[in-house]
Design a protein around this motif. Structure first.
Motif, short mmCIF file in Angstrom:
data_model
loop_
_atom_site.label_atom_id
_atom_site.label_comp_id
_atom_site.label_asym_id
_atom_site.label_seq_id
_atom_site.Cartn_x
_atom_site.Cartn_y
_atom_site.Cartn_z
N VAL A 3 0.83 -1.20 0.00
CA VAL A 3 0.00 0.00 0.00
C VAL A 3 0.87 1.25 0.00
O VAL A 3 0.58 2.22 -0.69
N PHE A 4 1.94 1.24 0.77
CA PHE A 4 2.80 2.40 0.90
C PHE A 4 3.94 2.35 -0.10
O PHE A 4 4.51 1.29 -0.36
N GLY A 5 4.27 3.49 -0.64
CA GLY A 5 5.42 3.60 -1.52
C GLY A 5 6.69 3.65 -0.71
O GLY A 5 6.68 3.78 0.52
N SER A 6 7.81 3.53 -1.39
CA SER A 6 9.10 3.65 -0.71
C SER A 6 10.14 4.12 -1.71
O SER A 6 9.98 3.99 -2.91
N TRP A 7 11.19 4.68 -1.17
CA TRP A 7 12.32 5.14 -1.94
C TRP A 7 13.11 3.93 -2.38
O TRP A 7 13.08 2.88 -1.75
N TYR A 8 13.86 4.07 -3.46
CA TYR A 8 14.66 2.98 -4.00
C TYR A 8 15.57 2.40 -2.91
O TYR A 8 16.29 3.12 -2.24
N MET B 274 14.93 1.33 -0.06
CA MET B 274 14.57 1.73 1.30
C MET B 274 13.98 0.53 2.03
O MET B 274 13.17 -0.21 1.48
N LEU B 275 14.37 0.33 3.27
CA LEU B 275 13.79 -0.74 4.08
C LEU B 275 12.32 -0.41 4.35
O LEU B 275 11.97 0.74 4.56
N ASP B 276 11.49 -1.42 4.33
CA ASP B 276 10.04 -1.20 4.35
C ASP B 276 9.42 -1.34 5.74
O ASP B 276 8.43 -2.02 5.93
N TYR B 277 9.97 -0.64 6.72
CA TYR B 277 9.41 -0.71 8.06
C TYR B 277 7.98 -0.20 8.12
O TYR B 277 7.18 -0.68 8.90
N HIS B 278 7.66 0.77 7.28
CA HIS B 278 6.30 1.30 7.26
C HIS B 278 5.31 0.28 6.70
O HIS B 278 4.14 0.34 7.00
N ASP B 279 5.78 -0.69 5.89
CA ASP B 279 4.91 -1.78 5.45
C ASP B 279 4.82 -2.89 6.49
O ASP B 279 3.80 -3.53 6.63
N ARG B 280 5.90 -3.11 7.22
CA ARG B 280 5.90 -4.15 8.26
C ARG B 280 5.12 -3.74 9.49
O ARG B 280 4.56 -4.57 10.19
N HIS B 281 5.12 -2.44 9.79
CA HIS B 281 4.45 -1.91 10.98
C HIS B 281 3.57 -0.72 10.57
O HIS B 281 3.85 0.41 10.95
N PRO B 282 2.52 -0.94 9.81
CA PRO B 282 1.77 0.21 9.26
C PRO B 282 0.98 1.00 10.30
O PRO B 282 0.83 2.22 10.16
N LEU B 283 0.47 0.36 11.32
CA LEU B 283 -0.43 1.05 12.23
C LEU B 283 0.20 2.21 13.00
O LEU B 283 -0.44 3.26 13.14
N PRO B 284 1.44 2.11 13.49
CA PRO B 284 2.01 3.30 14.15
C PRO B 284 2.16 4.49 13.20
O PRO B 284 1.92 5.63 13.60
N TYR B 285 2.53 4.24 11.96
CA TYR B 285 2.68 5.33 10.99
C TYR B 285 1.32 5.96 10.66
O TYR B 285 1.20 7.18 10.56
N ILE B 286 0.32 5.12 10.52
CA ILE B 286 -1.04 5.62 10.27
C ILE B 286 -1.52 6.42 11.47
O ILE B 286 -2.09 7.50 11.33
N GLY C 136 9.60 12.37 3.78
CA GLY C 136 8.27 11.89 4.19
C GLY C 136 7.20 12.24 3.17
O GLY C 136 6.34 11.41 2.84
N TRP C 137 7.25 13.44 2.65
CA TRP C 137 6.26 13.87 1.66
C TRP C 137 6.35 13.02 0.38
O TRP C 137 5.35 12.71 -0.25
N LEU C 138 7.58 12.63 0.02
CA LEU C 138 7.77 11.81 -1.17
C LEU C 138 7.18 10.42 -0.99
O LEU C 138 6.52 9.88 -1.89
N ILE C 139 7.39 9.85 0.20
CA ILE C 139 6.81 8.54 0.48
C ILE C 139 5.29 8.61 0.38
O ILE C 139 4.65 7.70 -0.16
N LEU C 140 4.72 9.69 0.89
CA LEU C 140 3.27 9.85 0.80
C LEU C 140 2.81 9.99 -0.65
O LEU C 140 1.79 9.42 -1.05
#
Length: 167
Positions: free
Chosen positions: A39-44, A46-58, A136-140
């Protein structure tokens, strides 16, 4: 506690928790529907912690939205349509600016949890806050269609909350 503080607190809880419920439901719905379940994008590379732990970021983004919406929703709801759309865009930009440093620090915290905690871990979190502001804005932006649905939800939730929570 004054009446104004109580009204702000009620609006904050409403906007934070209702946006969190909508954002979480939207995340898991898109995760089930999108190819690759990302669901979330990432930089080239980039480790995907926001995909592994989405709820804290949300939750961070929703709390920042809640703070801004609690303060500005009544004024936004009184505006004509064009100004409401512009004010919603400013609300979204403000949410990104407030939540990006916290999200960056959270990403660095997850990175330390995956490897090791250095002795200067508070400085690493500060570096993460700066990184969050930088990308952060780019990831969004890379997180389409999730962010587009979030902007639409932001508009309607801000209006609904302003009407339901009149002082």
């Amino acid at each position: 506690m004054s009446a104004a503080t109580g009204a702000f607190g009620r609006r904050l809880l409403f906007f934070w928790l209702s946006s969190l419920a909508l954002a979480t439901a939207g995340y898991f719905l898109l995760r089930a529907l999108l190819p690759g379940h990302r669901v979330f994008g990432s930089w080239y590379r980039m480790l995907d912690y926001h995909d592994r732990h989405p709820l804290p970021y949300i939750a961070v983004c929703c709390f920042c939205y809640g703070l801004l919406a609690a303060r500005h929703a009544p004024a936004i709801a009184r505006q004509p349509l064009g100004r409401r759309l512009g004010a919603t865009a400013l609300l979204v930009v403000g949410t990104v600016l407030l939540s990006s440093p916290v999200g960056g620090a959270l990403w660095h915290l997850h990175d330390m949890q995956a490897g090791y905690f250095p002795a200067n871990w508070p400085a690493v979190l500060l570096i993460g806050a700066g990184d969050g502001l930088l990308i952060g804005w780019l990831i969004l932006l890379l997180s389409m269609p999730y962010n587009a649905l979030g902007v639409v939800a932001c508009y309607f939730l801000t209006l609904r909350g302003a009407v339901w929570l009149r002082d």
